[in-house]
Design an enzyme around this catalytic site. Sequence first.
Site, PDB file in Angstrom:
ATOM      1  CD1 TRP A 184      -5.473  -1.080   4.040  1.00 32.02           C
ATOM      2  CD2 TRP A 184      -3.994  -0.224   2.583  1.00 32.02           C
ATOM      3  NE1 TRP A 184      -4.252  -0.984   4.662  1.00 32.02           N
ATOM      4  CE2 TRP A 184      -3.331  -0.471   3.806  1.00 32.02           C
ATOM      5  CE3 TRP A 184      -3.270   0.327   1.526  1.00 32.02           C
ATOM      6  CZ2 TRP A 184      -1.972  -0.197   3.985  1.00 32.02           C
ATOM      7  CZ3 TRP A 184      -1.913   0.596   1.695  1.00 32.02           C
ATOM      8  CH2 TRP A 184      -1.289   0.330   2.925  1.00 32.02           C
TER       9      TRP A 184
ATOM     10  CG  ASP B 273      -5.954  -4.960  -1.475  1.00 25.89           C
ATOM     11  OD1 ASP B 273      -5.329  -5.968  -1.081  1.00 25.89           O
ATOM     12  OD2 ASP B 273      -5.649  -3.796  -1.136  1.00 25.89           O
TER      13      ASP B 273
ATOM     14  CE  LYS C 234      -0.641  -5.754   5.667  1.00 24.40           C
ATOM     15  NZ  LYS C 234      -1.279  -4.958   4.626  1.00 24.40           N
TER      16      LYS C 234
HETATM   17  C1  LIG Z   1      -1.079  -3.846   3.772  1.00 22.98           C
HETATM   18  C2  LIG Z   1      -2.096  -3.616   2.736  1.00 22.98           C
HETATM   19  C3  LIG Z   1      -1.768  -3.018   1.499  1.00 22.98           C
HETATM   20  C4  LIG Z   1      -0.377  -2.510   1.167  1.00 22.98           C
HETATM   21  O1  LIG Z   1       0.504  -3.528   1.061  1.00 22.98           O
HETATM   22  P1  LIG Z   1       2.050  -3.254   0.642  1.00 22.98           P
HETATM   23  O2  LIG Z   1       2.527  -4.637   0.462  1.00 22.98           O
HETATM   24  O3  LIG Z   1       2.667  -2.527   1.785  1.00 22.98           O
HETATM   25  O4  LIG Z   1       2.045  -2.454  -0.595  1.00 22.98           O
HETATM   26  C5  LIG Z   1      -2.767  -2.863   0.557  1.00 22.98           C
HETATM   27  N1  LIG Z   1      -4.015  -3.274   0.809  1.00 22.98           N
HETATM   28  C6  LIG Z   1      -4.376  -3.834   1.987  1.00 22.98           C
HETATM   29  C7  LIG Z   1      -5.796  -4.270   2.210  1.00 22.98           C
HETATM   30  C8  LIG Z   1      -3.424  -4.018   2.986  1.00 22.98           C
HETATM   31  O5  LIG Z   1      -3.770  -4.583   4.144  1.00 22.98           O
END
Ligand SMILES: *Cc1c(COP(=O)(O)O)cnc(C)c1O
Length: 361
Positions: A103, A172, A196
């Site tokens: 990511w 993030d 998540k």
């Molecule tokens: C799932 C995830 C993303 C991407 O998320 P989307 O909502 O599909 O764009 C980005 N960063 C992390 C750490 C993730 O777990």
Amino acid sequence: MSRVYNFSAGPAMLPEAVLQQAQDEMLDWQGSSGMCVMEMSHRGKEFVSIAEQAEADLRELLNIPTNYKVLFLQGGASTQFAMVPLNLLRGSNQADYLNTGLWSEKAVAEAKKYCQVNVVADGKPSKYTTVPPSTTWKRNSYAAFFHYTPNETINGLEMHSLPEVEIPLVADMSSTILSRPIDVSKFALIYAGAQKNIGPAGLVITIIREDLTDIIMPGTPTMLSYKTHIENGSMYNTPPTYAWYIAGLVFKWLKSLGGLTEMGNRNQRKAEMLYAAIDNSGGFYKNPVDLTYRSWMNVPFALKDDALNDTFLKEAKAAGLVALGGHRSVGGMRASIYNAMPEEGVTALVNFMGDFAQRKG
Ligand SMILES: *Cc1c(COP(=O)(O)O)cnc(C)c1O
């Protein structure tokens, strides 16, 4: 069929109590509106009350200081990969990024469209099983901000302490937000896709220090400017109303359980139980991540013989334990154990793993 324990990395399990309440309110929200939340005007007083309550509960859970704005946006965390540089470079053309996993890599690739990205340290040579020590990081003194990914969802690598930087810190937190208490005041900006640990896909939450939103890169699309969404209470256009409502129910559920200190205790117990099962399996199961950086939320593990993977997944599924397949880039298994995964779910997995290893070991 009865409900399964769903170990998916995302969209992930939601608390059953939340789904029950959503079901009860499906046709007639609060028995007084005569309609479903999905059918409400986002500007009507009912939905505005839902939206405001969700924000107030999130602020209480995370103890968000008043000089921070909370935005309920769309486009997933992936859109934030672009919004962060567009809004936070603030006239600079350089930014620091810590690369700890897949990511982070994506965030770096997107930021490169807008600025010079200085990767301060790279976990890739270790196959993202550890983070280079902060004493070796190569910082750029002209960087406008420092971006990192506290929990790498795919690699199962989590940083349990904050990087110490004196420039705006951006995180993030898609797969770790609300898993334990954090000090929001240490961050300039936090973003997290909802699917998540917050609620349904389609919603991303951004928490941003207000003084950082005034200088936007020329040419930034209206929808990609935080200022647009701040000035319009996240309702510049039609927001993802139902996802926002479910997120609000999740926040209430977290509060009813005792908030993030309690969640942190539960999550730590769940993770320790699962790692103990892996470590005490006599090598039948293995987790490759440096002990210091093991994630509480996403636990990848390999079986001693990959030829057993299909049988493992099939038998686990028959036992009501689903979505345990690892990410295609890592292989093996991955158990995601976010807030909504009850301790009984992890106990059931650990018992299954022990039994499986005994039969096949
Ligand atoms: C799932 C995830 C993303 C991407 O998320 P989307 O909502 O599909 O764009 C980005 N960063 C992390 C750490 C993730 O777990």
